[in-house]
Design an enzyme around this catalytic site. Structure first.
Site, PDB file in Angstrom:
ATOM      1  N   LYS B 110       0.842  -1.201   0.000  1.00  0.00           N
ATOM      2  CA  LYS B 110       0.000   0.000   0.000  1.00  0.00           C
ATOM      3  C   LYS B 110       0.876   1.250   0.000  1.00  0.00           C
ATOM      4  O   LYS B 110       1.928   1.271   0.658  1.00  0.00           O
ATOM      5  CB  LYS B 110      -0.896  -0.035   1.249  1.00  0.00           C
ATOM      6  N   SER B 205      -9.587   1.439   3.332  1.00  0.00           N
ATOM      7  CA  SER B 205      -8.829   2.237   2.388  1.00  0.00           C
ATOM      8  C   SER B 205      -7.770   1.450   1.622  1.00  0.00           C
ATOM      9  O   SER B 205      -7.174   1.972   0.705  1.00  0.00           O
ATOM     10  CB  SER B 205      -8.133   3.381   3.127  1.00  0.00           C
ATOM     11  N   SER B 229      -9.543  -0.851   7.538  1.00  0.00           N
ATOM     12  CA  SER B 229      -9.072  -0.567   6.184  1.00  0.00           C
ATOM     13  C   SER B 229      -8.476  -1.760   5.443  1.00  0.00           C
ATOM     14  O   SER B 229      -8.317  -1.705   4.230  1.00  0.00           O
ATOM     15  CB  SER B 229      -8.044   0.562   6.203  1.00  0.00           C
TER      16      SER B 229
END
Lengths: 516, 561
Positions: B110, B205, B229
């Site tokens: 990420k 996210s 997330s």
């Protein structure tokens, strides 16, 4: 690294607050004031109350001043409070900056063990209660030399609290009267220092140095005045005082300013001020933002700092992983007040002399080394070290460690004096020689310069006799009862011996001859 | 229920449609073309056996990343780095010096984890162009094990969101939008021709990481998990999403959202793979003082065969009106599954659950306000052109650098931290947080081994529907079942259970005791084996994009257990 400790001392109505810092911005820093001095991380902050000065004003009102000091002192450690980057005095700008120091996102603080130990030791030395659990907080404000936008400090639960420091003040015309005082310390806190801003007004630029540590002490003084028995007055804060002399001047000025202001019907604003050392007065700092709300928040990346003592230490704990307060107490060196008391007791030294011995780095050790090697009286040694030796050092602006005269040499010189091998004045001469001719022993100098006292009594008696014969009118004066006449004779005899005779022996011979 | 407690969840019969899947025969040499569909452990075995080389595997993934570019899963594709790493890995395999299970395995990270020499943006203008000089500890650990870094995945700006729609690089598209399973269901409906505009969100996210794993472009991905997330997009994308215990995995180098809740998350295609990655990442890090001091031993997940000694708790407060019927049904079915296999399944109460999301909001925004203070344009990242004063520069830089969501949270957080508000908001929220954490402690002390809950309220929704609500409302809904776990620091894992009537994945969440991550994963693994979640069928998508799978159908990917 910057580990600041905040100590607050309270006593009477004045208070002083001190921070010991290690490369971080001091506790109550104004973010927006124009500051050109660097801030370091601090390892401890001491806040101590000073003694109140109550000044009677022309018999009308009495004013009392309350002073609190926030002292920022840098911890002597190899690396910074929260990062592994090194601490060096006068290193090139931004040469000792870790990713954490530059606040790169994702970096985390890691507490430096040495700084914690130093804070605990400071707390013990200042008779504080050491908190076995203390916490770290973030204090927020925007400033160019504060790259994270916050400073890590110990606002809620500091590492040490409620201490005291006893000290002596000299008063009287000769400053020979000693008054003992105690100032209370509110707290000691570890605090990260900010960077250093260098303002270039010509180019409207500010240069930032994130090395932080600079090895200096910085004090903020909070000052107010009030009438005894009435509530405390509004306080002002004079920031960034970096010498004891300016601190004293700033406080004195500010107290007088506030009193004048109030007596002329004015009012005191709760504001930050700076000390203009050229003009010797305090002036308001331009703080556009007005009062700051620092929006304190617990530092989530540092777990509570837990300390142990031998009783509370869990069994089987790795000593590297914990800090044992008792171990640190054992390592605590003798505190200056104890040393001073010992000197006074052991050598019959005057309190002010003990103070001077301890105030000069290395002087006590020098003194003790001389004492060890000489048979001279301690009072004699004290006098020589504090007057002659220290006088020479000061004259040439040297540190004790830079002295050309070793403790052994001075001890030997004092032995010669003690054995009456030389006179006091000859000893001074030898000392001056020692200072400039390294490598020679006092004995060699005495021998080369023929400074030995004349020990042969018969020769001395002959010289006395001859002198009396040559100066019959002086002898007559003496016989008439002029007490000062004998001194003249003694001087004449000494001159004849090239100052190598002991005046007391001469006096004795002369008196004997006169009464014969 | 066995202990006499009433089971609050009505049991509905749901067709799990397991029969619609086909699996490749176990054993037998697989061609390299099918490699991408394997699990991490399977492809690791193939590498060791020389069935494929790290470079071949890397190129396959890179090729697929290009073909699935429209998913917007990656912000940066680190092709050169990955190929170089593959070359090194290949040398090790040739010498027989493999570094372990991760050697030669393509992974994605990420874009809020710092990667040395590779741009790390947090999907924000503020960090556009920022190239960290160091690796996050978790990234370094993956690289030390020989993993190949394929790239940095998309997210909501600074991980603030639950859709992966609110970053400067645009939204991530859910691979299931293009799956055969979903498309077939949609064809039955009249609006089936609007496919292109009707793509689904991934959740967030960490949506980029979930999509990257789901679309076979890598075998594992790092997400971050502050309020859900990692688990939320895992549930929407049909992959396993693990949030480890707080303190088990280092946060050093993870650009923080909420330091006291953030944990690096792990996204994989099966529970075993998550365990492998966790085994590599877990343990003390001297750069993160909040990591556990005790050494963490490497572990292999046991094959749980008997669940009769297990006690599974069903928190009654998680049955909320907004819960979709389908998720509700599957949750009940899962509970029944455990019960029918002999586990004790009991209703439990986490009484402070309803306060959790508000409490989370206060604590989250407060820490955000603090953490975002460093982005001032001075040291790194975006800086505006205004130079009339330092203050003006700060203001404009932050105005330009952050999106509305980030600015909104900064403003809220600073409000909560003001001297006059601190006690009423922040301190109160901390107290509530303690109550919420204690709720879990009490339940686990009563003998519960793991809690079983939904991960999300529903399946993934179309983007156009999702953006009707504002970020804050969406986050409150998206994190409803997940954020309490972060406040308590517990381990939790979302495991895909079945497809909805629309052909979309639904995941359930298991919550374990603090630092009992292995036990939690063992339970999750047992569950995974029981439910046999179907493999995403992307061949149409691949055909459309001139499939790299060529003649082989994706349905032939092996799912050896």
């Amino acid at each position: 690294m910057a580990a600041p400790v905040l100590c607050r001392l309270w006593s009477g109505r004045r208070w002083a607050l001190a921070y010991i810092n290690r490369g971080s911005r001091h506790g109550a820093g104004t973010p927006t004031g124009s500051r050109s001095s660097g801030k370091r991380e601090q390892s401890s902050v001491v806040q101590q109350p000073l003694i109140t000065a109550e000044k009677p004003r022309k018999g009308e009102h009495k004013w009392a001043a309350v002073v609190g000091l926030e002292i920022h002192a840098q911890i002597s450690s190899n690396s910074k409070l929260f990062s592994g980057s090194q601490v060096h005095f006068a290193a090139p700008p931004n040469s000792l900056v870790s990713f954490f120091d530059a606040s790169l996102p994702g970096t985390l603080p890691v507490l430096n063990r040495r700084c914690v130990e130093a804070a605990v030791m400071t707390g013990l030395a200042l008779n504080c209660r050491i908190n076995k659990k203390s916490l770290f907080d973030r204090k927020h404000y925007f400033y160019a030399d504060l790259p994270a936008g916050y400073q890590i400090t110990q606002q809620r639960l500091p590492i040490a609290v409620n201490g005291s420091l006893a000290y002596s003040v000299f008063v009287g015309k000769k400053r020979s009267q000693v008054i003992n005082k105690t100032v209370r310390i509110k707290q000691i806190q570890l605090e990260q220092d900010s960077g250093k801003s260098l303002h270039d007004d010509l180019r409207s630029q500010t240069l930032i140095d994130l090395n932080r540590a600079e090895g200096q002490l910085r004090v903020d003084a909070n000052i107010s005045v009030h009438h005894p028995g009435e509530p405390l007055g509004v306080r002002t804060e004079v920031k960034n005082l970096n010498s004891a002399r300016f601190l004293a001047k700033a406080i004195d000025y500010e107290i007088q300013r506030q009193i004048s202001e109030l007596e002329n019907g004015g009012e005191i604003l709760n504001e930050t001020r700076s000390f203009d050392y050229k003009l010797g007065c305090t002036v308001p700092m331009r703080d556009k933002e007005g009062k700051q709300d620092y929006r304190f928040i617990p530092e989530p990346n540092l777990p509570p700092l837990l300390l142990y003592d031998s009783a509370s230490l869990p069994a089987g704990t790795d000593p590297q992983q914990v800090i044992n307060i008792d171990r640190i107490r054992e390592r605590l060196p003798e505190l200056p007040s104890v040393t001073r008391d010992k000197l006074i007791q052991q050598y019959g030294m005057l309190p002010e002399h003990s103070l001077t011995l301890l105030n000069e780095v290395g002087l006590l050790e020098f003194f003790q080394n001389v004492i060890k090697e000489t048979r001279a009286e301690p009072k004699k040694v004290t006098s020589w070290v504090l007057n002659t030796f220290l006088g020479f050092l000061k004259q040439q602006n040297l540190a004790v460690s830079e002295s050309p005269v070793t403790p052994s040499a001075l001890a030997e010189l004092l032995n010669l004096l003690d054995r009456k091998t030389i006179s006091s004045s000859a000893a001074k001469q030898v000392f001056a020689e020692l200072w400039k001719s390294e490598g020679k022993t006092p004995a060699q100098i005495v021998s080369e310069k023929k400074l030995e006292l004349m020990q042969d009594r018969e020769t001395l008696e002959q010289l006395c006799h001859a002198t009396m014969e040559q100066h019959p009118h002086v002898v007559m004066d003496m016989k008439k009862g002029n007490p000062r006449a004998i001194n003249k004779l003694i001087g004449l005899v000494r001159k004849a011996t090239l100052s190598r005779a002991d005046p007391t022996v001469i006096k004795e011979i002369l008196e004997k001859k006169l009464s014969a | 229920m066995k202990d006499g407690c009433a089971h609050v969840i009505p049991v509905a019969v749901v067709d799990l449609s397991f029969s619609s899947l086909s699996f490749a025969p176990c054993g037998g040499r697989q061609g390299t073309r099918t490699m991408l569909g394997r699990t991490l452990r399977e492809v690791s075995a193939a590498l060791k056996q020389g069935q494929i080389t790290p470079t071949e595997l890397c190129q396959k993934c890179l090729s697929l990343i290009k073909k699935t570019k429209f998913l917007n899963a990656y912000i940066t594709v680190s092709e050169e780095v990955a190929l170089k790493q593959a070359e090194e890995s290949e040398k090790r395999y040739k010498k027989g010096h493999s570094l372990g299970d991760l050697d030669g395995i393509p992974v994605a990270v990420k874009d809020n984890f710092s990667t040395s020499g590779i741009e790390t943006t947090c999907a924000s203008n503020m960090l556009k162009g920022y190239v960290p000089p160091f690796n996050a500890t978790v990234v370094q650990k993956l690289l030390d094990q020989g993993a190949l870094l394929m790239g940095k995945t998309n997210l909501d700006e600074f991980a603030m969101g639950c859709g992966s729609t609110d970053g400067i690089f645009g939204p991530v598209k859910n691979p299931w939008s293009f799956s055969k399973q979903y498309r077939e269901k949609r064809k039955q409906k009249p609006h089936g021709d609007k496919e292109d505009s009707d793509w689904l969100i991934t959740g967030g996210s960490s949506g980029g990481s979930a999509a990257a794993v789901s679309a076979f472009t890598c075998f594992a991905a790092l997400g971050s998990d502050t309020g859900g997330s990692t688990r939320n997009p895992a549930a929407h994308c049909g992959v396993v999403g693990l949030k480890p215990s707080y303190g088990l995995v280092s946060r050093h180098g993870l650009i923080p959202l909420v330091n006291s809740m953030d944990v690096p998350g792990i996204l994989t295609r099966c529970v075993d793979d998550a365990a492998v990655v966790l085994g590599v990442l877990a343990g003390h890090d001297c750069k993160d003082s909040t990591t556990v001091q005790d050494p963490v031993k490497p572990f292999v997940l046991p094959n749980l065969t008997d669940v009769s000694k297990l006690c599974i708790g069903i928190p009654k407060e998680y049955l909320v009106p907004e819960l979709s019927n389908e998720v509700h049904s599957l949750w009940s079915k899962a509970a029944n599954l455990f019960e029918s296999e002999g586990a004790k399944v009991i209703e439990v109460s986490l009484p402070h659950t309803s306060y959790s999301i508000v409490c989370y909001h206060v604590l989250c925004t407060s820490e955000v306000a603090s953490n975002m203070a460093r982005f001032d344009g001075l040291e790194y990242g975006h800086r505006c052109d205004i130079d009339v004063s330092t203050e003006a520069m700060y203001a404009a830089t932050r105005r330009e650098g952050f999106n509305d969501v980030v600015r909104g949270r900064i403003l809220s957080g600073n409000f909560f931290l003001l001297k006059e508000n601190y006690e009423n908001y922040f301190v109160k929220a901390q107290k509530v947080r303690r109550l919420i954490a204690n709720d879990f402690v009490n339940v686990f002390n009563s003998g519960v081994d793991a809690l079983l809950t939904p991960t999300t309220l529903s399946e993934a929704v179309p983007y156009l529907e999702f953006i009707k609500e504002d970020n804050r409302t969406r986050s409150a809904q998206g994190d409803i079942f997940t954020q309490a776990v972060n406040m308590a620091g517990l381990p939790a894992v979302s495991v895909p259970m079945a497809l909805s009537n629309h052909g979309l994945p639904i995941g359930l969440q298991f919550i374990g005791r603090a630092f009992c991550d292995q036990q939690l994963l063992a339970i999750a693994k047992w569950f995974e084996k029981q439910v046999q979640f179907p493999v995403i069928q992307l061949q149409e998508l691949m055909d459309d994009c001139s499939s790299i799978f060529e003649n082989e159908k994706l349905t032939s990917v092996s799912l050896k257990q």
